[in-house]
Design an enzyme around this catalytic site. Structure first.
Site, PDB file in Angstrom:
ATOM      1  CG  ASN A  11      -2.065  -0.978   1.540  1.00  0.00           C
ATOM      2  OD1 ASN A  11      -2.319  -1.662   0.434  1.00  0.00           O
ATOM      3  ND2 ASN A  11      -1.949  -1.477   2.672  1.00  0.00           N
ATOM      4  CG  ASP A 246       4.560   6.891  12.369  1.00  0.00           C
ATOM      5  OD1 ASP A 246       3.658   6.196  12.961  1.00  0.00           O
ATOM      6  OD2 ASP A 246       4.884   7.083  11.427  1.00  0.00           O
ATOM      7  N   GLY A 251       4.770  -3.399  14.191  1.00  0.00           N
ATOM      8  CA  GLY A 251       4.290  -5.003  14.050  1.00  0.00           C
ATOM      9  C   GLY A 251       4.748  -5.653  12.950  1.00  0.00           C
ATOM     10  CG  ASP A 252       3.927  -4.350   9.008  1.00  0.00           C
ATOM     11  OD1 ASP A 252       3.172  -5.409   9.484  1.00  0.00           O
ATOM     12  OD2 ASP A 252       3.568  -3.244   8.793  1.00  0.00           O
TER      13      ASP A 252
HETATM   14  O1  RIB Z   1       1.051  -2.213   9.396  1.00  0.00           O
HETATM   15  C1  RIB Z   1       1.323  -0.667   9.018  1.00  0.00           C
HETATM   16  C2  RIB Z   1       0.619  -0.852   7.602  1.00  0.00           C
HETATM   17  O2  RIB Z   1      -0.700  -1.199   7.718  1.00  0.00           O
HETATM   18  C3  RIB Z   1       0.913   0.409   6.722  1.00  0.00           C
HETATM   19  O3  RIB Z   1       1.758   0.549   6.203  1.00  0.00           O
HETATM   20  C4  RIB Z   1      -0.498   0.715   6.125  1.00  0.00           C
HETATM   21  O4  RIB Z   1      -0.079   0.495   4.694  1.00  0.00           O
HETATM   22  C5  RIB Z   1      -1.275  -0.843   6.417  1.00  0.00           C
HETATM   23  O5  RIB Z   1      -1.285  -1.628   5.513  1.00  0.00           O
END
Ligand code: RIB
Length: 315
Positions: A11, A246, A251-252
Site C-alpha cells: 500500500n 510513529d 508490528g511489521d
Molecule cells: O502495519 C502498517 C501498515 O498497515 C501500513 O503501512 C498501512 O499500509 C497498512 O497496511
C-alpha cells in the site's frame, strides 16, 4: 540462511501527523504530512531484506504511479520481487494513516489490487512454495488466498507464520494449521473474545489460541513487550524502552525480525528478543520503511542501551 516467502500487500501510505486522531465527523489540522511505501506484506518483506534475509515477496499491484514507486523501492532494497503480479483494472493498495502526539495510529486501507490476488496466482507460483522454508502472511489479502497458501506451504513442509492483521476471524480448521500466530492486543481480542489489556489477559488469549491448535502464539503488546504460549510453556519478553514517534509498522518490523531470526537458525526465544529490538527501533522515526533497521543500526542501538532484558518464564 533459509528461504522465506512473504505473501501479502503493498500500500502507498498517506500519513497526517498531529496532536490527535480525528473522531467520526471531525476534521483535525495536522502538523506534518508524510507519503511513503507501506502495506503489511511489503513492510515485513523489506524488514527481512534489510536484515540480510533470503526473502521473496509475492503481491499484486495496480498499473499506476504507486506501482512504479513500489518497483523502484524493491529494486533499491534488493528485495526479490520477480514474482510480483499486476492488475491494470485495480488501483495499487492505499493506506490513510493518522498519527497522534504519542505516536499511536489509526489506519484505513483501500486494498485495491491486493484483493485481486487469487488462489490461481498461488498455484502459478508453485516453485516458491517448494523452495521456501518459511511462509509469512498477513490479512490484507483475501482470506481464501491466505487459507490456500497455508495448505500449499504445509504440503511443502514449510513453517507457517501468520500475522493476523488487520484482525478478522479465522476458520478454526486453519488456525490449527498455523505454526506461529502473532496477534497484537486488538487482534487477539477479535480472535478469542478476551479483552487484552495486560499480561494476564494476553496469556489468557494466547492459551485459548493454543487450545484451538495454534502451535506457538506470540501476542505483541507494544511497550509492554510480548508473550509466548505453546504446548509446554508461557513466557513474557519485555520490549526495549524507546521514545516513540510513529508506531505505524512496528508490528511489521517485529514480524519481519522474528522470521528473519528463525531463518537464521535462532531459537524462538532468541528470535522474539531480536524481533523486539527490530520493532522498538522502527518506532523512533516517522513512516514505516525509513525506520526499518539494518544489522549495523541494531548493533549501534544495542551499544547505546537498546537491549532487552531476559525473558521471564511464567509457567
Ligand atoms: O502495519 C502498517 C501498515 O498497515 C501500513 O503501512 C498501512 O499500509 C497498512 O497496511
Amino acid at each position: 540462511m533459509q528461504k522465506i516467502l512473504v505473501i501479502g500487500s503493498y500500500n502507498v501510505g498517506l500519513t497526517v501527523l498531529g496532536s490527535r486522531i480525528p473522531r467520526p465527523g471531525e476534521t483535525v489540522l495536522g502538523d506534518r504530512f508524510d507519503m511513503g511505501p507501506g502495506g503489511k506484506g511489503s513492510n515485513q518483506a523489506i524488514t527481512i531484506a534489510r536484515l540480510g534475509g533470503d526473502v521473496t515477496f509475492l503481491a499484486k499491484l495496480g498499473r499506476d504511479i504507486f506501482a512504479d514507486d513500489a518497483l523502484r523501492l524493491f529494486e533499491h532494497e534488493g528485495l526479490d520481487a520477480k514474482h510480483l503480479l499486476f492488475d491494470p483494472e485495480a488501483h495499487t493498495g492505499a493506506g490513510i494513516i493518522f498519527v497522534n502526539a504519542e505516536g499511536q495510529n489509526a489506519i484505513g486501507v483501500a486494498p485495491g489490487a491486493n484483493y485481486r490476488l487469487s488462489t490461481a496466482d498461488l498455484d502459478a507460483a508453485e516453485a516458491l512454495f517448494t523452495q521456501s522454508r518459511y511462509l509469512l502472511m498477513q490479512l490484507e489479502t483475501p482470506l481464501p488466498v491466505v487459507y490456500h497458501a497455508i495448505e500449499k506451504a504445509r504440503a511443502a513442509g514449510a513453517t507457517v507464520i501468520l500475522n493476523p492483521a488487520p484482525a478478522q476471524p479465522i476458520e478454526p480448521r486453519y488456525l490449527a494449521k498455523i505454526d506461529i500466530l502473532t496477534p497484537n492486543e486488538t487482534e487477539a481480542e477479535i480472535l478469542t473474545g478476551v479483552a487484552v489489556n495486560d499480561l494476564p489477559t494476553a496469556f489468557e488469549a494466547a492459551r485459548r489460541l493454543r487450545d484451538q491448535g495454534v502451535k506457538q502464539t506470540i501476542v505483541t503488546l507494544g511497550e509492554k513487550g510480548s508473550v509466548l504460549v505453546d504446548a509446554t510453556r508461557e513466557a513474557h519478553f519485555p520490549a526495549p524502552k524507546v521514545r516513540s514517534v510513529d508506531t505505524t509498522g512496528a508490528g511489521d518490523a517485529f514480524n519481519g525480525g522474528l522470521v528473519y531470526a528463525l531463518a537464521a537458525g535462532r531459537t524462538i526465544d532468541e528470535a522474539i528478543g531480536f524481533a523486539s529490538r527490530v520493532g522498538a527501533y522502527s518506532v523512533m522515526s516517522v513512516g514505516v520503511v525509513p525506520g526499518l533497521p539494518r544489522q549495523a543500526d541494531l548493533e549501534r542501538f544495542e551499544r547505546e542501551g537498546g537491549h532487552v532484558g531476559a525473558h521471564v518464564d511464567a509457567s
